[in-house]
Design an enzyme around this catalytic site. Sequence first.
Site, PDB file in Angstrom:
ATOM      1  N   ASP A 184      -2.504   4.254   4.603  1.00 30.59           N
ATOM      2  CA  ASP A 184      -2.223   2.830   4.815  1.00 30.59           C
ATOM      3  C   ASP A 184      -3.355   1.941   4.309  1.00 30.59           C
ATOM      4  O   ASP A 184      -3.227   0.712   4.332  1.00 30.59           O
ATOM      5  CB  ASP A 184      -1.954   2.547   6.301  1.00 30.59           C
ATOM      6  CG  ASP A 184      -3.068   3.065   7.200  1.00 30.59           C
ATOM      7  OD1 ASP A 184      -3.214   4.293   7.292  1.00 30.59           O
ATOM      8  OD2 ASP A 184      -3.796   2.244   7.786  1.00 30.59           O
ATOM      9  N   ASN A 185      -4.455   2.547   3.841  1.00 29.66           N
ATOM     10  CA  ASN A 185      -5.563   1.774   3.270  1.00 29.66           C
ATOM     11  C   ASN A 185      -5.715   2.024   1.773  1.00 29.66           C
ATOM     12  O   ASN A 185      -6.799   1.862   1.217  1.00 29.66           O
ATOM     13  CB  ASN A 185      -6.877   2.122   3.984  1.00 29.66           C
ATOM     14  CG  ASN A 185      -6.896   1.634   5.422  1.00 29.66           C
ATOM     15  OD1 ASN A 185      -6.206   0.681   5.770  1.00 29.66           O
ATOM     16  ND2 ASN A 185      -7.676   2.284   6.261  1.00 29.66           N
ATOM     17  N   ARG A 220       0.830  -1.205   0.000  1.00 28.80           N
ATOM     18  CA  ARG A 220       0.000   0.000   0.000  1.00 28.80           C
ATOM     19  C   ARG A 220       0.863   1.254   0.000  1.00 28.80           C
ATOM     20  O   ARG A 220       2.085   1.181   0.107  1.00 28.80           O
ATOM     21  CB  ARG A 220      -0.919  -0.037   1.213  1.00 28.80           C
ATOM     22  CG  ARG A 220      -0.141  -0.329   2.488  1.00 28.80           C
ATOM     23  CD  ARG A 220      -0.989  -0.922   3.584  1.00 28.80           C
ATOM     24  NE  ARG A 220      -1.446  -2.280   3.338  1.00 28.80           N
ATOM     25  CZ  ARG A 220      -2.548  -2.799   3.882  1.00 28.80           C
ATOM     26  NH1 ARG A 220      -3.276  -2.066   4.700  1.00 28.80           N
ATOM     27  NH2 ARG A 220      -2.906  -4.030   3.632  1.00 28.80           N
ATOM     28  N   ASP A 247      -9.007  -3.164   2.605  1.00 28.91           N
ATOM     29  CA  ASP A 247      -9.310  -2.943   4.025  1.00 28.91           C
ATOM     30  C   ASP A 247     -10.731  -2.422   4.248  1.00 28.91           C
ATOM     31  O   ASP A 247     -10.963  -1.220   4.326  1.00 28.91           O
ATOM     32  CB  ASP A 247      -8.289  -2.006   4.670  1.00 28.91           C
ATOM     33  CG  ASP A 247      -6.963  -2.715   4.929  1.00 28.91           C
ATOM     34  OD1 ASP A 247      -6.822  -3.878   4.503  1.00 28.91           O
ATOM     35  OD2 ASP A 247      -6.075  -2.125   5.553  1.00 28.91           O
TER      36      ASP A 247
END
Length: 634
Positions: free
Chosen positions: A303-304, A218, A313
């Site tokens: 981070d997603n 990611r 996610d």
Amino acid sequence: PAPAPTLASWPVPRWLAGLRFDNRALRALPVETPPPRPEGAPSAPRPVPGACFSRVRPRALRQPRLVALSEPALALWAWAREAEAALFFSGNALLPGAEPAAHCYCGHQFGQFAGQLGDGAAMYLGEVCTAAGERWELQLKGAGPTPFSRQADGRKVLRSSIREFLCSEAMFHLGIPTTRAGACVTSQSTVVRDAFYDGNPKYEKCTVVLRIASTFLRFGSFEIFKSTDEHTGRAGPSVGRNDIRVQMLDYVIGSFYPEIQAAHASDSVQRNAAFFREVTRRTARMVAEWQCVGFCHGVLNTDNMSIVGLTIDYGPFGFLDRYDPDHVCNASDNAGRYAYSKQPEVCKWNLQKLAEALEPELPRELGEAILAEEFDAEFHRHYLQKMRRKLGLVQAEQEEDAVLVAKLLETMHLTGADFTNTFYLLSSFPAGPESLGLTEFLAALTTQCASLEELRLAFRPQMDPRQLSMMLMLAQSNPQLFALIGTRANVTKELERVEQQSRLEQLSPAELLSRNRGHWANWLQAYRARLEQDKEGAGDPEAWQAERVRVMHANNPKYVLRNYIAQTAIEAAESGDFSEVRRVLKLLEAPYHRAEEAAEVSEAAEPEGAGGASGRRRSYSSKPPLWAAELCVT
């Protein structure tokens, strides 16, 4: 208490024996072997410098039991049998060739750099190579602690696992780039969770989801090198390690963008620029697809965000019911940063952070120029192209099409129309020049608009009147302090709710219906005229009509995973009945209208509503019940 279960040494079933693992990520990127921990010592999160992965081991569960399997997802690489699936997909037994590891990444969360995050509940098992030459990374989510487990247990529970399992597959069958989910396995092991952060924790069953994707890397994977952030004071665990950044770029581009690697083998800057350009385009197309089905991600942190343009996610996601561009599906997003209408600009902001994380391998000014040149243009191009298909405009594009779409959304907003059902209904719009059937169509369309009861519920005040009064007094007497508290947007919204409630109190159901009919009649007049233009460009009107309906049916789903549908399945599963999860899964595997199987799907997969429903049979393609508006997802 009973002794903790341990990982089983189990004969591998025949259907899994042919799997070939080739764990390229662990060969290409630095992997930490964690320091030894004293027997019985509790797990605790810790920094993982100088590595992209850390080796871990799943922690076995008591009496794992299969909730559901996705046969289409597992068909990518294997067939599965229920009892063995519960064993291998819970983490209680490891597949031969699997090398469990947790990925280290950082992230900007709600606009602030959070430092090291990492796979707190997910475990890379390895990469399976298929006979067709494909490569799939397998992950277990919820299989136990890792060095990145913020709650220290690395577990997921039944409700969140069912939501992720169902939505991963729903998005795939909607045609949206996404990670997949192959299985959901629950157990008799429990953890304590405070679902709504309200001081009422309870025991919930540990549950594991098998996730499948080409990669789970990611944007945040590249943020582990970030120097100390000026706002939060946090830094990445591998700051200064540009050698690892180069390794990661070589791995990602060589593995997932081989055509870019081949085209720019001798010029790394141009190669990295082409890579960032393609990530930008894929991300723009992905979020355009979200907007066109009314999907809200809920936690669009860096981070997603997938490095290959996948939806990744699934936490507090939601699909729009009543169309509201300001809808926030995550109850803990108090400022509305990730509202539905803001998703494109947030994805662009996240790409800016990725560009910063690639420096110096991608010069900052070059990354920013690519982002400015590509994102908005690609998003608007793909969005309008998809919206034209949703409206059945199959001939030449017109400049006014963007205005027609904007007016449609404005009409949906003014009337509180159901997003999914309104688009689905439009495929039956009488497209001839006469108004034959128009009255009936208008009547059907207005049933998808919000009732007075729905609107009063939607716009009910969120603040205690005394609290609102105090906030308004503070804004007047001490504007500097009021600004510091950071609630100006909340107070403004609350005042809008109060005003809207007041207007609704003066409105009768008949007046609301008349107003809605007027709004829709105006837009349908413009839509009919545009369809006439489109038909004139076709040689055969009958063939044009057939193509229009076909295209609309292929682009306007009848079913999406609304929150209340997921909740109905969760409540049944929490009482030990997994049949509803499996029925909903089958429903979501055929979200678009298909004449030859519509009756079969309808009978097999539209069970009676639950929760606060009155007990009448409710189709999952109908408007959601009133109690659905009360659901809270954090």
